[in-house]
Design an enzyme around this catalytic site. Sequence first.
Site, short mmCIF file in Angstrom:
data_model
loop_
_atom_site.label_atom_id
_atom_site.label_comp_id
_atom_site.label_asym_id
_atom_site.label_seq_id
_atom_site.Cartn_x
_atom_site.Cartn_y
_atom_site.Cartn_z
N VAL A 164 0.12 -14.02 -26.05
CA VAL A 164 -1.33 -13.81 -26.02
C VAL A 164 -1.97 -15.06 -25.44
O VAL A 164 -1.67 -16.18 -25.87
CB VAL A 164 -1.85 -13.58 -27.45
CG1 VAL A 164 -3.36 -13.35 -27.44
CG2 VAL A 164 -1.14 -12.39 -28.10
N CYS A 165 -2.85 -14.89 -24.46
CA CYS A 165 -3.52 -16.04 -23.84
C CYS A 165 -4.33 -16.79 -24.90
O CYS A 165 -5.24 -16.22 -25.52
CB CYS A 165 -4.44 -15.62 -22.72
SG CYS A 165 -5.45 -16.99 -22.11
N ILE A 166 -4.02 -18.07 -25.06
CA ILE A 166 -4.64 -18.83 -26.15
C ILE A 166 -6.14 -19.01 -25.93
O ILE A 166 -6.93 -18.86 -26.88
CB ILE A 166 -3.91 -20.19 -26.33
CG1 ILE A 166 -4.45 -20.91 -27.56
CG2 ILE A 166 -4.02 -21.05 -25.10
CD1 ILE A 166 -3.57 -22.07 -27.99
#
Lengths: 130, 96, 139, 118
Positions: free
Chosen positions: A77-79
């Site tokens: 998941v893109c932080i």
Amino acid sequence: MKYSIAVYGGPYSHQATHTAFHFAQAVLDKGHEIQRVFFYHDGIYNGSALVAPPQDEANLPQQWQQLAEKNGVELVVCIAAAVRRGLLDENEAKRYSKPGSNLEQGYQLSGLGQLVDAGLECDRLVSFGP
Amino acid sequence: MILHTVNKSVFNCNTLNECLLTTARNDGVLLLEDGVYGALETAHPTEIHEVSWYVLKEDLLARGLSEGQCREGITVVDYAGFVELTEQYKSVCSWF
Amino acid sequence: MENAMADHKQDTESVTNNQASDTALEKKQKSQEHSQEIPATDSEGYLENLSDWNENVAEQIAQSEGMQLTEAHWQIIHLLRRFYEEFELSPAMRPLVKYIGLHLGKEQARSIYLMQLFGDSPAKMASKIAGLPKPTNCL
Amino acid sequence: MSDILIIFRKPPVGTSWAREALDLALVGAAFGQKVSLLFMGDGVFQLAQNQQPDAVGQKGTQAMMQALSMYDIDDIYVHNDSLDTRGMAADQLNIDCQPITSKALPGLLQQHKQVFNF
């Protein structure tokens, strides 16, 4: 062949997640490898441990989790997209002094570089947008 | 040799037409999700370049559409067929 | 889970209260004393309010990272703040080096030079000391 | 053959696409990839001058776009028909772009290993 999948649509608001999931299953059924599923934009909500759909509807975060566990797929998941939208792992919850974390097990927060990397390292990167 | 996927209805949205601005002769266009409405006989996408057309069967069925309602020259594929297309084409570009 | 969250909530509430009592009067005293306390930072040491930054604060952040700032550090720190003003983002290494090359000179526009000054992740460390947001698009 | 082409097709303010596509461009470049950008459709509105996103409480991408050359992102294309239909001129944009014709678009896509499309 080695695949990666990018999901940009939020679960329960757009079909993108369903399409991505069915595609992922079909890829595995054909004997290909999926290295990574990368969640960006509203797709990050797929990683929420607090998703609670009615019993007669698909639980997408769980389905991804099971697919990933069974087939050795990374769920990334893109932080930056996640933290902004209130999806935190324990580290980030601590960093921002938030009262709890809500990233589902089996998912990891990481940088957008993982999406770039998937495009370079894999034979195919297939994206599903809202 | 790019496979383009389009998930928006051509009746509502310019996405398919924008996609077709960028397609080369040996590219493919796969209509999926609400994009499948672009496979109807009454849909007239501005076709600039000749491409191979595909439509995802599951999305037709979900919307009460049948293969018979689709324009001539469109190939109906299921998810396994979708994967095969991604094998054949060199890369995939998603339009949404 | 619920209990844990409730406990945690109390913690954050008490923190907020402390901060509230920290205001006005104390702030005044602090600025008079040139306080050694760093304004609120996150757990990695980045400023929570970017407007809290001044050169004293930079010294303090550097100290807490075990660094003593020299003229060479300050050159980079001020240039970083200029980068942020111009582009509204904390740079990655390559653009930082390029920017330094444009504004300071070839000698300083080398990653080795920056690592000698700011350690292994110079762009991150220098951004922290310069009071820039944590780079969100980090690798 | 360049590594990555990112297509910008959404207007600048109403959604987060402009910002998130730009983030991907910067990260790709910081990763050492050769990144090209193409603005087409409503994406050309991202190139409008004098955007004031703070009027609606947003940060906007104008300043960040000025940093593209610092990230060695120099191949920036704008679809000229998209500009024309929206009443915009190629010489009045917020960054330097090379106008590209519809005829040249397919070739541009084929030149890149990976196309991201937002």
